[in-house]
Write an enzyme that holds these catalytic residues in place. Structure first.
Site, mmCIF file in Angstrom:
data_model
loop_
_atom_site.group_PDB
_atom_site.id
_atom_site.type_symbol
_atom_site.label_atom_id
_atom_site.label_comp_id
_atom_site.label_asym_id
_atom_site.label_seq_id
_atom_site.Cartn_x
_atom_site.Cartn_y
_atom_site.Cartn_z
ATOM 1 N N HIS A 1 0.542 -1.040 -0.261
ATOM 2 C CA HIS A 1 0.010 -0.024 0.079
ATOM 3 C C HIS A 1 0.873 1.406 -0.089
ATOM 4 C CE1 HIS A 1 0.462 0.881 4.175
ATOM 5 N NE2 HIS A 1 0.620 -0.420 4.542
ATOM 6 N N CYS B 1 2.617 -4.985 6.893
ATOM 7 C CA CYS B 1 2.341 -4.679 5.491
ATOM 8 C C CYS B 1 3.463 -4.175 4.930
ATOM 9 C CB CYS B 1 1.019 -3.808 5.355
ATOM 10 S SG CYS B 1 -0.435 -4.681 5.651
#
Length: 549
Positions: free
Chosen positions: A449, A468
C-alpha cells in the site's frame, strides 16, 4: 573396509529388458553369483528401510524416501553402481556439494571415497556390494532432492511461510537409471540446481570467497573510532582504515593518514557491497560491514543459496518480488526488471512474513479496517487522552457494524483485553494506507500500500510498519500492473482526487513473492550486495544447515 563391484550375471532370461548390461559373457560365474546374491541383500535392505523409516549402514544414516525405494523396485533390486565411471562421477559430485553451501558428508562423501573408490579392487562380498550400492543411491538422490527443494523444511524454520503456488517437484524416479546407463550424472545434477541467475552468482561468489579464506590470514576487527571518518580527515585512524581495506582486497590505496578521494570511492564500494547508502563516509554501520569476516560472508552465502532453493524454480516470466531484508520491490516482466522502488517493511516485533501469492486487484482511496491488535493496544490509550483523536484522523467507531458516537463512550473503562469496538479509517490524506493498496490472498492480512509517511523511504533501514509493505511509488506501480492504456497516470490521478473508493481488477493476476535475502543484487549496478539481517534469521538457518541430515 574395502570394496570391489562384482560382475553381473548375464543369463538374459533372468533380466528385464531395461537392466543395464555391465558385464561380459566370459566373466567368472562365481563373481556373477556373488552379484546375484547381492540382489537378495539389496531387496532385504530396501524393504527394511521402507519398514523402519531409517537405517544406519557402515556408520552412514539412510532415511526412507520414496525415490530410492521405487528406483530399486523398478530395477528388480539389482545393483545400480557397477560402472566405475559412475562411481567416480558420484564422488566428484558429492564432494562439490560444498560449493552449493551444503555439507558433502550429508551425502556420504568420505565413505564413498574410502570404501567405494580408493579400495574397490579388494572388496567383493555380496552383502557389502549391496550396502555400498544403496548408500551411493541415497547420496545422489538426497543431494538432488536438496538441490531442487532445499535441504531444510522452510515451514519449520519460518512458521509464517506460506506458498499458495508451490509445486512439489518429483523428477527423481524416471531418469536415475537412464543417467547411470549413459554415464551422464553430472549433467543430470547440474539441471537440478535452481535455474536462476542469482543462484549462479551466489555460487560463484562463494567459490571466490572460499579461495580467499583458504589462502589463509586473519584480520583483527577494526575498532570504530567513535565518530565517522570523512573526506578531508587526517588522523591515524584513516591509515588503519586504509590498511584494513587493502588487506580485505577492497582496493589498492596508499596508507597515509589523509582521507582522500580514492578512499572515499573505496568506502562507497564497501557501502554498495553491503547495502548501505553510498555516501563515502565511514560511519558506524560502514565499520560494521567492514568487520564482517570472509568466513561470515561464506555463511551468509550458504543460507541465501538455501533460500533460493526454496523458490523451487517456480519463477514465472512476470512477477513482483519484495526482498524484505534489502527493502526493495522489483517488478519483473519477461525475465527483465521493469520497475523497482523502495519499500518499508515490518518492525522486528511485527515481522513481514515470507510467502507467495497473486495480486488480483487494486483499491484506490481505500478504507482501513484497523486490526484489533492496533486498535486495542495502540489507539485505545490515545482515545483515553484525546477526545478528538478519531475525528482528526477521519476514523469511525463501530460496534457490531453500527457507527457509535465516541463522545458517548467512556474509554477509560476498557483495556486491551476487553475493548468491544472496531475502528475504520475513511479515505483521505491521513489514511494510513495512503491512496492505493494492492491486494492478494494471504493468511496474514498483508498487502502492499501507499503511505502518507513518505520521509521513511529516505532511511537506509526501513523496518517501521506493522507487517504490511509500504510502496515508494504506488501510482507508477499501479499503472504498470494494470497494464492498460486507459489507466495512465493522468487517469489514476483523477481517480485518486475523487477520494471515492474504487476497486479495479487486473486483467491478469500477477504473482508476488515476498522473500528474505541477506545477499542479493543491488539497485546500483546489479552486483551482489550483503544486507543486514534485520530479523536475525540467518543464524537459525545456518545452524539448521550445519546439522546432520
Amino acid at each position: 573396509m574395502v570394496f570391489i563391484f562384482g560382475i553381473v550375471f548375464m543369463h538374459l532370461h533372468a533380466w528385464n529388458s531395461h537392466v543395464i548390461p555391465y558385464c561380459k559373457l566370459d566373466e567368472p560365474v562365481s563373481m556373477a553369483i556373488s552379484t546375484h546374491q547381492s540382489n537378495r541383500h539389496l531387496k532385504e535392505l530396501v524393504l527394511e528401510l521402507h519398514n523402519s523409516g531409517g537405517l544406519k549402514l557402515k556408520g552412514q544414516l539412510l532415511l526412507a524416501n520414496r525415490q530410492l525405494i521405487e528406483t530399486y523396485k523398478k530395477n528388480n533390486f539389482q545393483p545400480l553402481w557397477l560402472n566405475e565411471r559412475n562411481r567416480q562421477d558420484l564422488l566428484f559430485i558429492v564432494t562439490h556439494a560444498y560449493y552449493d553451501g551444503l555439507n558433502p558428508e550429508d551425502y556420504h562423501a568420505d565413505y564413498i571415497r574410502q570404501n567405494v573408490i580408493k579400495y574397490r579392487g579388494r572388496y567383493n562380498d555380496p552383502y557389502h556390494i549391496a550396502v555400498a550400492d544403496i548408500i551411493m543411491s541415497d547420496a545422489l538422490l538426497t543431494y538432488r532432492t536438496h538441490l531442487i527443494n532445499g535441504k531444510l523444511d522452510q515451514t519449520s524454520l519460518q512458521p509464517m511461510w506460506s506458498d499458495t503456488n508451490a509445486v512439489v517437484k518429483d523428477e527423481l524416479l524416471h531418469s536415475l537409471q537412464h543417467h547411470l546407463r549413459n554415464t551422464s550424472l553430472s549433467h543430470w545434477m547440474n539441471n537440478a540446481r535452481p535455474h536462476l541467475k542469482r543462484y549462479e552468482e551466489l555460487k560463484s561468489l562463494f567459490a571466490r570467497y572460499d579461495s580467499i579464506h583458504k589462502g589463509g590470514g586473519h584480520l583483527e576487527k577494526l575498532k570504530y573510532p567513535g565518530s565517522s571518518l570523512k573526506p578531508g580527515d587526517s588522523i591515524p585512524e584513516v591509515s588503519e582504515l586504509k590498511k584494513h581495506l587493502i588487506a580485505n582486497a577492497y582496493s589498492s590505496l596508499d596508507t597515509t593518514a589523509f582521507f582522500n578521494g580514492e578512499l572515499e570511492e573505496a568506502i562507497k564500494d564497501v557501502q554498495i557491497l553491503n547495502g548501505i547508502e553510498a555516501d563515502g563516509v565511514a560511519g558506524k554501520e560502514t565499520y560494521r560491514a567492514i568487520n564482517i569476516t570472509i568466513k561470515e560472508r561464506l555463511d551468509i552465502l550458504r543460507v541465501n543459496m538455501e533460500r533460493l532453493r526454496w523458490l523451487n524454480n517456480q519463477l514465472p516470466e512476470d512477477y513482483l518480488i519484495v526482498n524484505i531484508a534489502s527493502f526493495y520491490l522489483h517488478l519483473v516482466r519477461n525475465d527483465t526488471i521493469n520497475h523497482y522502488c523502495r519499500v518499508v517493511v515490518g518492525k522486528d516485533h511485527k515481522q513481514t512474513p515470507t510467502f507467495r501469492a497473486n495480486v488480483s486487484y487494486i483499491v484506490f482511496n481505500p478504507t482501513w479496517h484497523i486490526p484489533y491488535s492496533i486498535v486495542s493496544q495502540e489507539i485505545l490509550p490515545k482515545l483515553k487522552q484525546d477526545d478528538n483523536f478519531l475525528k482528526d484522523r477521519n476514523m469511525i467507531l463501530y460496534q457490531n457494524n453500527t457507527p457509535i458516537d465516541p463522545a458517548k463512550v467512556d474509554f477509560t473503562q476498557y483495556s486491551s483485553h476487553n475493548f468491544p469496538y472496531a475502528i475504520v479509517q475513511q479515505p483521505g490524506s491521513r489514511n494510513a494506507l495512503g491512496k492505493v493498496k494492492f491486494m492478494f490472498a494471504s493468511p496474514y492480512a498483508i498487502y502492499l500500500h501507499d503511505t502518507p509517511s513518505k520521509s521513511l523511504f529516505n532511511r537506509s533501514e526501513r523496518a517501521f510498519s506493522h507487517g504490511c509493505i509500504r510502496v515508494e511509488k504506488p501510482f507508477v506501480l499501479a499503472k504498470l500492473l494494470l497494464n492498460d492504456p486507459y489507466y495512465d497516470l493522468q487517469r489514476i490521478n483523477k481517480i485518486v482526487e475523487s477520494e471515492t473508493t474504487q476497486t479495479i481488477h487486473l486483467k491478469e493476476r500477477i504473482p508476488i513473492i515476498l522473500i528474505y535475502m541477506t545477499c542479493d543484487d543491488n539497485k546500483n549496478d546489479g552486483r551482489i550486495s550483503f544486507y543486514k539481517d534485520i530479523y536475525g534469521r540467518d543464524k537459525r538457518l545456518l545452524e539448521a544447515l550445519e546439522s546432520k541430515r
